[in-house]
Each structure stands twice: as C-alpha cells, then as structure tokens.
Design a protein around this motif. Structure first.
Motif, short mmCIF file in Angstrom:
data_model
loop_
_atom_site.label_atom_id
_atom_site.label_comp_id
_atom_site.label_asym_id
_atom_site.label_seq_id
_atom_site.Cartn_x
_atom_site.Cartn_y
_atom_site.Cartn_z
N PRO A 1 1.21 -1.22 -0.36
CA PRO A 1 0.07 0.32 -0.28
C PRO A 1 0.93 1.31 -0.15
O PRO A 1 1.69 1.24 0.84
N TYR A 2 0.45 2.19 -1.11
CA TYR A 2 1.47 3.70 -0.49
C TYR A 2 0.44 4.88 -1.54
O TYR A 2 -0.47 4.39 -2.16
N ASP A 3 0.60 5.26 -1.25
CA ASP A 3 -0.37 6.82 -1.65
C ASP A 3 -0.23 7.94 -2.02
O ASP A 3 1.11 8.24 -3.25
N LYS A 4 -0.99 6.83 -4.30
CA LYS A 4 -0.37 6.81 -5.23
C LYS A 4 -0.54 8.51 -6.19
O LYS A 4 0.35 8.90 -6.21
N GLU A 5 -1.20 9.41 -4.52
CA GLU A 5 -0.75 11.51 -4.94
C GLU A 5 0.89 11.45 -4.88
O GLU A 5 1.31 11.83 -6.08
N LYS A 6 1.09 11.00 -4.06
CA LYS A 6 2.50 11.93 -3.64
C LYS A 6 3.16 11.31 -4.09
O LYS A 6 4.33 11.70 -4.72
N LEU A 7 2.64 9.94 -4.67
CA LEU A 7 4.10 9.08 -5.26
C LEU A 7 4.47 9.72 -6.78
O LEU A 7 5.28 9.54 -6.93
N ILE A 8 2.73 10.03 -6.97
CA ILE A 8 2.97 10.70 -8.53
C ILE A 8 3.86 12.00 -8.78
O ILE A 8 4.62 12.74 -9.43
N ASP A 9 3.48 12.61 -7.06
CA ASP A 9 4.35 14.05 -7.13
C ASP A 9 5.84 14.47 -6.91
O ASP A 9 6.32 14.66 -7.53
N ASP A 10 6.03 13.10 -6.44
CA ASP A 10 7.76 12.73 -6.22
C ASP A 10 8.33 12.25 -7.74
O ASP A 10 9.20 12.83 -7.97
N PHE A 11 7.04 11.43 -8.54
CA PHE A 11 7.63 11.40 -9.60
C PHE A 11 8.30 12.93 -10.38
O PHE A 11 8.76 13.02 -11.13
N ASP B 1 14.27 15.72 -3.11
CA ASP B 1 13.68 15.28 -1.83
C ASP B 1 12.47 14.93 -2.63
O ASP B 1 11.10 15.40 -3.18
N VAL B 2 12.73 13.49 -2.63
CA VAL B 2 10.98 12.89 -2.71
C VAL B 2 11.06 11.88 -1.63
O VAL B 2 11.30 10.55 -1.60
N PRO B 3 10.29 11.71 -0.58
CA PRO B 3 10.39 11.49 0.31
C PRO B 3 8.98 9.78 0.43
O PRO B 3 9.66 8.41 1.03
N GLU B 4 7.81 10.05 -0.26
CA GLU B 4 6.93 9.41 -0.63
C GLU B 4 7.71 7.46 -0.73
O GLU B 4 7.62 6.17 -0.86
N PHE B 5 8.59 8.09 -2.37
CA PHE B 5 9.41 7.44 -3.44
C PHE B 5 10.52 6.45 -2.38
O PHE B 5 10.53 5.35 -2.51
N ILE B 6 11.23 7.10 -1.49
CA ILE B 6 12.49 6.67 -0.94
C ILE B 6 11.38 5.69 -0.11
O ILE B 6 12.26 4.38 0.58
#
Length: 479
Positions: free
Chosen positions: A165-175, A318-323
């Motif tokens: 499970p992960y926050d999809k919106e935060k991941l796309i923001d990190d991308f 800085d890509v916190p959700e991704f890391i």
C-alpha cells in the motif's frame, strides 16, 4: 528462413566476390531483429533482417554518422532495396560482459571498461555534432516525459505486483519532482539508451559498440549509469567510483573546459536510480507477466543492486514517498521471496530427466516415489522431417536454433518450467528423494532431446539440484 538466406546471399554478391561458405542464424535476443553470420572465404559479416523499417533506417543513419565521427561502430556494406536487410561488419561474439565473466575483476578488464567509457564520451559528444535527431525511432530527447514513462513502467510492471500500500498521489508528485530535476541536466548530448556491457564487443583488445538504434538526445550520465550499475556485472563501489571519475575527466578533455563534478555526480545518482528501476520494470514485465524464467531469476540480483544504492547514495532531490516505498521493496523478505530454494550437497532429491520415443513407450519410474511428469513434444514442428536436420539431434546447434526460432518450443518450455518448478520447490522443502520428468516425441532424437537438455540446464541454474539426464533412444537415432 531459407528465403531470407537467399536474399542475404544476393545482397552479399553486390559488394563482394568472395565465396560464401555458410550462413547461419544467431540466437535471437529480446527484439524481433534476426541476425545471421555470413562466413566467406576472406572474412565474416553480420546480416540483419528486420521488418521494422523505421528502426533499420535509424540504425543505418546513426552508423554512417558515427563512423564519420571516428566512433567504434560497425561499417555498413550493403542494404537491400526494401531496407529490410543490411550487411554490416562482424565484431565477433565476445562482449565486455563475457570477458568480465571469464577473467574476473582484473587490471585488463578494468582497462577495457576505461576504453569503453572513453569511446562512449567521444560518441556522445562528437557524435552529437550535426546529428539529425528527427531520425530517432520515437522520441528525439530523453526528457521529463520519457523519465516519467520509465518510472511508470517500474510502477506498473514491478511495484504494483508486490501489492504494497502507498499514497498514489504523493508518489506521482515525487515522480514529477525527480523527473523535473533530472531533465535539467547540464550536459545533454547523444544518449545510447542501452549502454550495457553486452553491447560492448571486444575484439583483439579493442572495443566496439552495437545496438544504439534506440538512442536520442539526453544527459551524459544515463549511459554511464547503465554500464557501471549493470546488475549482472556486479562492479565494486571502488570500481564504480574510479571509473566515474575517469569518465568525467575524459568529458572535460573533449569539451576543453572544466565542469561542476559535484553537480554532475548528484544528477548521475538520479539517473542510476532511473536505470535501476527501468531494469526492474523490464524484469517484471518479462518475468512476472510474460513468465520467462530467466528474467525472474535476475530480479533478486537487481533488487540487491538497488538496496546497496538506496543505503549508500543520495539522488539530489527530496522524494520522501518514493524513497519510503523503495526501502520497503528492498527489504530482505521481499528479496528472498524472489529467490528460489537451493539444494545443498546433502539434499536427497534427485531429478531424473528422460527423452524418449513414443514408438517405444513411456519410461517406467522404478523409484518408490512414482508419479512425475510426461510432456508430449509432438505438437512442436518436427526438425526430423527436414532433410538438413534428419541426421542431427537436439544436441546440435542447427537443430537448437531451428527449435528456438522457428517453432513454439520456447513458449512450450516456459509452461513446462512453471509446472516443474512448483514440484521441485515442494520436493526440496519436504526432503523427497526422486522426481521423474519425461519428454517424448516421435523418434526421441530432436524435440524431446532438446527439451530434456533445456530443463536440465534450467533446474541446475535455478535450484542447483542433482540431475540424472538420459536420452533413452540414442542407439536408434538416424545417422
């Protein structure tokens, strides 16, 4: 295949009067391109057959352009009118990866990596001059959209299969943040796109490049990351660091000016991450979706490569959700889930693999266990009905090539591997002693022999299990 060979002979005669001794098809890799080696009375050549005309045009254009810039790429000798076949210089069969695997991490191999990086810098920078990027197969530049595309490839074909499970919106923001940062690289020239040690050919201690048709405009760092972080090569951190510095020095020599090496290395780390994830996406697609066994076995190695990177390097943005997600997928439990159980010297299991002729009946299992598998290979096109293969067997190169490239044998074996792997894994866990697997065909000489040999290799490589391989009809083979 024969019409293609005849067309190759015809094309060869347009530039050489040498006698053609033989033309044979080379093992096919991941693409649809077909490669043939032409052995003539004076030297060897490579003929490429490819129905993707746009791809051919790109390769031919790049080759002519880079050759004119003094880069180590093959010379093109002839192209047919339809532009579906071309004949090029043959650099042999030995890649930089082959040399590394044979010789190990020696001074000579290190010097070959240096030569490769020096020639790469020259191809990237000098080859960029006056290059028409409109000739690229797809995108002209590896920019923000291409980077996001690689990240999504990893997400869909590997990350999402783990069901973490992960926050999809935060991941796309990190991308978005990572792709924006990397798309503003300072040094953009020609990007090879798949610069790995398999595409660096070594001949008489000189290096040559192949398979650059997917190239485009892009950051210098991407190709260096591809070579130095190739999971199969397993280069030490010391080698990676020294070779990166060597490469940056060569770039400064060509550009005739210093560059900000700290910024270059920071962006380089970002491209290392992109490349590692793109490879995992490819392994996921080929292994988890297409069920190709040898890609599945590469996943643990790629994950360990990524694990070392995440624990020791910074990507510069800085890509916190991704890391956070990456730290979850490099957990030892995840890596172990992709690693097959391995047999030890004291493991009792012995797998008996037989090829047989249905004319003589299915082999009897004399063990106390019984059961096992019988696979009927008669649905596969029979090489024994072709005159040139009649007196050969599934052990011969010509028959192997035919079965691999002209029949459904690869798909058949992928399904066999899936079924057998389940039993072998369970039997190893439960300390079973015997498993018999039989492959039958009409004469027990071609298809069943090839399949039995292929399964033996697969089980040895994946499980290190003890094997007894028997071709039961060998005495009756047509000779």
């Amino acid at each position: 295949m024969q019409p293609v060979i005849e067309e190759i002979k015809k094309l060869f005669s347009t530039f050489s009067k040498a006698e053609v001794k033989t033309i044979y098809k080379l093992p096919q890799s991941g693409s649809d391109r077909e490669y043939y080696r032409i052995e003539s009375s004076n030297e060897n050549y490579i003929a490429t057959h490819n129905q993707h005309i746009k791809e051919n045009k790109t390769f031919l254009y790049f080759s002519e352009h880079f050759k004119g810039r003094g880069c180590p790429v093959p010379e093109i000798f002839a192209v047919n009118e339809q532009q579906t076949i071309y004949i090029q210089q043959d650099f042999g069969d030995t890649s930089l990866l082959n040399v590394l695997e044979e010789k190990g991490y020696t001074t000579n191999v290190y010097e070959l990596f240096q030569k490769s990086l020096k020639a790469l810098a020259q191809l990237q920078i000098n080859g960029d001059k006056d290059l028409d990027y409109n000739q690229c197969i797809t995108s002209k530049e590896f920019g923000k959209q291409a980077i996001i595309s690689d990240l999504l490839y990893f997400k869909y074909y590997f990350l999402d299969t783990l069901k973490i499970p992960y926050d999809k919106e935060k991941l796309i923001d990190d991308f978005e943040a990572l792709s924006t940062y990397l798309s503003h690289a300072d040094h953009k020239y020609f990007m090879f796109r798949d610069f790995q040690s398999r595409n660096v050919m070594v001949q008489d201690d000189a290096i040559n490049f192949i398979d650059y048709q997917g190239g485009m405009k892009g950051a210098l760092q991407y190709d260096v990351a591809s070579l130095l972080w190739q999971a199969k090569a397993e280069l030490s951190d010391e080698w990676k660091s020294k070779l990166l510095n060597y490469y940056m020095d060569r770039v400064e020599e060509i550009l005739l000016k210093p560059m900000d090496k700290n910024r270059f290395e920071s962006q380089y780390n970002g491209y290392v991450l992109i490349r590692l994830l793109q490879v995992l996406g490819a392994y996921g697609f080929r292994g988890l979706f297409e069920r190709k066994a040898h890609f599945l076995t590469s996943i643990p190695l790629a994950l360990r490569n990524l694990k070392w990177f995440i624990e020791n390097k910074q990507v510069g943005v800085d890509v916190p959700e991704f890391i956070k997600l990456l730290k979850l997928i490099i957990d030892d439990k995840v890596i172990k889930s992709f690693e097959p159980i391995k047999a030890a010297s004291e493991t009792p299991l012995i797998v008996h693999i037989n090829s047989f002729s249905y004319k003589l009946g299915i082999p009897i299992d004399t063990s106390n266990n019984g059961g096992g598998f019988v696979f009927d290979c008669r649905s596969i096109l029979n090489p024994g009905r072709i005159d040139e293969y009649k007196k050969l067997s599934g052990l011969d190169k010509e028959v192997k090539t035919f079965l691999e490239q002209e029949t459904e044998m690869p798909a058949f074996l992928n399904s066999v591997f899936d079924l057998v792997d389940i039993s072998v894994t369970d039997y190893l866990k439960r300390d079973f002693k015997n498993l018999q697997i039989n492959f039958g065909c009409t004469g027990g000489q071609h298809r069943s022999v090839y399949a039995a040999e292929a399964l033996a290799r697969h089980l040895k490589n994946k499980f290190n299990v003890k094997l007894v391989l028997n071709h039961m009809n060998i005495e009756n083979w047509v000779k």
